[in-house]
Design a protein around this motif. Structure first.
Motif, PDB file in Angstrom:
ATOM      1  N   TYR A 180      42.589 -12.859  -1.225  1.00 23.91           N
ATOM      2  CA  TYR A 180      42.959 -11.990  -0.103  1.00 23.91           C
ATOM      3  C   TYR A 180      41.972 -12.151   1.034  1.00 23.91           C
ATOM      4  N   GLN A 181      41.329 -12.458   0.897  1.00 29.71           N
ATOM      5  CA  GLN A 181      40.212 -12.566   1.753  1.00 29.71           C
ATOM      6  C   GLN A 181      40.537 -13.866   2.974  1.00 29.71           C
ATOM      7  N   THR A 182      40.350 -14.678   2.687  1.00 32.08           N
ATOM      8  CA  THR A 182      40.818 -15.235   3.537  1.00 32.08           C
ATOM      9  C   THR A 182      42.352 -15.585   3.916  1.00 32.08           C
ATOM     10  N   ARG A 231      44.867 -13.211   3.958  1.00 28.61           N
ATOM     11  CA  ARG A 231      45.185 -11.923   4.663  1.00 28.61           C
ATOM     12  C   ARG A 231      45.633 -11.368   6.088  1.00 28.61           C
ATOM     13  N   PRO A 232      44.353 -12.293   6.901  1.00 27.67           N
ATOM     14  CA  PRO A 232      44.911 -12.478   8.754  1.00 27.67           C
ATOM     15  C   PRO A 232      46.480 -13.201   8.504  1.00 27.67           C
ATOM     16  N   LEU A 233      46.697 -14.309   7.649  1.00 32.18           N
ATOM     17  CA  LEU A 233      47.873 -15.481   7.620  1.00 32.18           C
ATOM     18  C   LEU A 233      49.081 -14.585   7.841  1.00 32.18           C
ATOM     19  N   LEU A 268      49.709 -11.875  10.297  1.00 34.13           N
ATOM     20  CA  LEU A 268      50.730 -12.470  10.975  1.00 34.13           C
ATOM     21  C   LEU A 268      51.742 -12.652  11.061  1.00 34.13           C
ATOM     22  N   ASP A 273      53.391  -1.844  10.643  1.00 28.98           N
ATOM     23  CA  ASP A 273      52.272  -2.429   9.691  1.00 28.98           C
ATOM     24  C   ASP A 273      52.344  -2.491   7.814  1.00 28.98           C
ATOM     25  N   ASP A 274      53.446  -1.015   7.788  1.00 28.60           N
ATOM     26  CA  ASP A 274      53.020  -0.746   6.294  1.00 28.60           C
ATOM     27  C   ASP A 274      53.542  -1.929   5.868  1.00 28.60           C
ATOM     28  N   GLU A 314      51.371  -5.076   4.927  1.00 29.07           N
ATOM     29  CA  GLU A 314      50.426  -4.703   3.839  1.00 29.07           C
ATOM     30  C   GLU A 314      51.217  -5.154   2.586  1.00 29.07           C
ATOM     31  N   VAL A 347      51.429  -8.368   1.802  1.00 27.68           N
ATOM     32  CA  VAL A 347      49.704  -9.057   1.564  1.00 27.68           C
ATOM     33  C   VAL A 347      49.771  -8.864  -0.418  1.00 27.68           C
ATOM     34  N   GLN A 353      48.398 -23.581  11.777  1.00 29.69           N
ATOM     35  CA  GLN A 353      47.246 -24.634  12.738  1.00 29.69           C
ATOM     36  C   GLN A 353      46.390 -23.804  12.947  1.00 29.69           C
ATOM     37  N   MET A 354      46.288 -22.365  13.563  1.00 27.90           N
ATOM     38  CA  MET A 354      44.982 -21.816  13.736  1.00 27.90           C
ATOM     39  C   MET A 354      43.964 -21.746  12.278  1.00 27.90           C
TER      40      MET A 354
END
Lengths: 193, 80
Positions: free
Chosen positions: A25-27, A29-31, A34, A43-44, A47, A50, A126-127
């Motif tokens: 989740y920590q790692t 989530r941002p991907l 995105l 946005d909802d 979430e 995720v 890649q990012m």
């Protein structure tokens, strides 16, 4: 910009190590957030995406071990995220009054759209590799080498200030930058395999 | 032929060299494949660093906000 010391999760996955949902989740989530943007989710909904991806991968258990026979984790994750994102879009459609009631899937999308989505995922992955590689790098070089690299190359501090702060020569700062970038390139290559 | 050091070429690349020194370095570079190769490597490293900064800014996983916690708590209840 802060860096953690934990070894990269992707390298654990590659080795077939067990991973916890908390680390995942920590790692990731941002991907995943995105990626949700590629499907124009709110946005909802991002979430929710995720949540659904984590639940799907961990299947209501708190640990997961990737079976490499399934192919690359990158493709596996892309498939899950894409399908969940499309499900969310479908749910949105069914919850709103619309003349467009036909269900759709990724298979129904025009080839150009699929190609764009795939290109976006390649760039996002890649990012992700770079961020993961950076965490791995921290565990592979001396603390002072990483600190010089972080302060000079990533935080844009003046080379003279970094050298003075770390009590090393300016040349040593440039050498640290060079070494870190070369090591990082190797780490990323390894993670790509 | 005296070659330029990693430090000198980094300074040249960041445009922080004096005008005279920069002109001398440019002249040297036009005739020295070894220094050119080192400069090309420095430029390639800078490109990777720029990508790295962009990646970190986009995918910084250390940021914890209200949504992060809310989602985490919901998952904690489900994945027990």
């Amino acid at each position: 910009m802060t860096f953690t010391t934990r070894a990269s999760l992707i390298s654990k996955i590659c080795k077939g190590d067990e991973i916890s949902w908390q680390d995942f989740y920590q790692t990731y989530r941002p991907l995943i957030l995105l990626r949700g943007g590629d499907f124009f989710l709110s946005d909802d909904e991002k979430e929710e995406l995720v949540q659904q991806v984590v639940i799907d991968i961990f299947k209501r258990t708190d640990a997961f071990k990737y079976d490499r026979k399934k192919g690359k984790f990158r493709s596996y994750l892309k498939t899950i995220v894409s399908h969940k994102a499309i499900d969310l879009k479908r749910m949105r459609k069914s919850n709103t009054v619309s003349v467009e009631t036909d269900e759709f899937s990724i298979d129904d999308m025009p080839d150009t759209d699929v190609a764009i989505l795939n290109k976006c995922w390649d760039e996002e992955w890649q990012m992700h590799l770079m961020v993961q590689g950076l965490e791995e790098l921290k565990t592979q070089v001396k603390p002072i080498t990483f600190q010089a690299f972080e302060l000079y190359a990533l935080k844009d501090q003046a080379v003279e200030d970094v050298a003075k702060f770390l009590d090393i020569s300016p040349n040593a700062v440039f050498v640290a930058k060079s070494r870190c970038v070369e090591r990082l390139q190797k780490i990323i290559r390894d993670l790509e395999e | 032929m005296k070659h330029y050091t990693l430090e000198e070429l980094n300074v040249y690349n960041t445009d922080k060299m004096s005008l005279t020194a920069k002109m001398e370095c440019s002249t040297h570079l036009s005739n020295c494949s070894e220094c050119n190769a080192l400069l090309a490597q420095i430029k390639a490293h800078e490109r990777l660093i720029a990508q790295l900064k962009k990646s970190w800014a986009t995918l910084d996983s250390s940021h914890v906000d209200e949504r992060w916690e809310q989602s985490y708590n919901q998952l904690s209840k489900i994945l027990k």
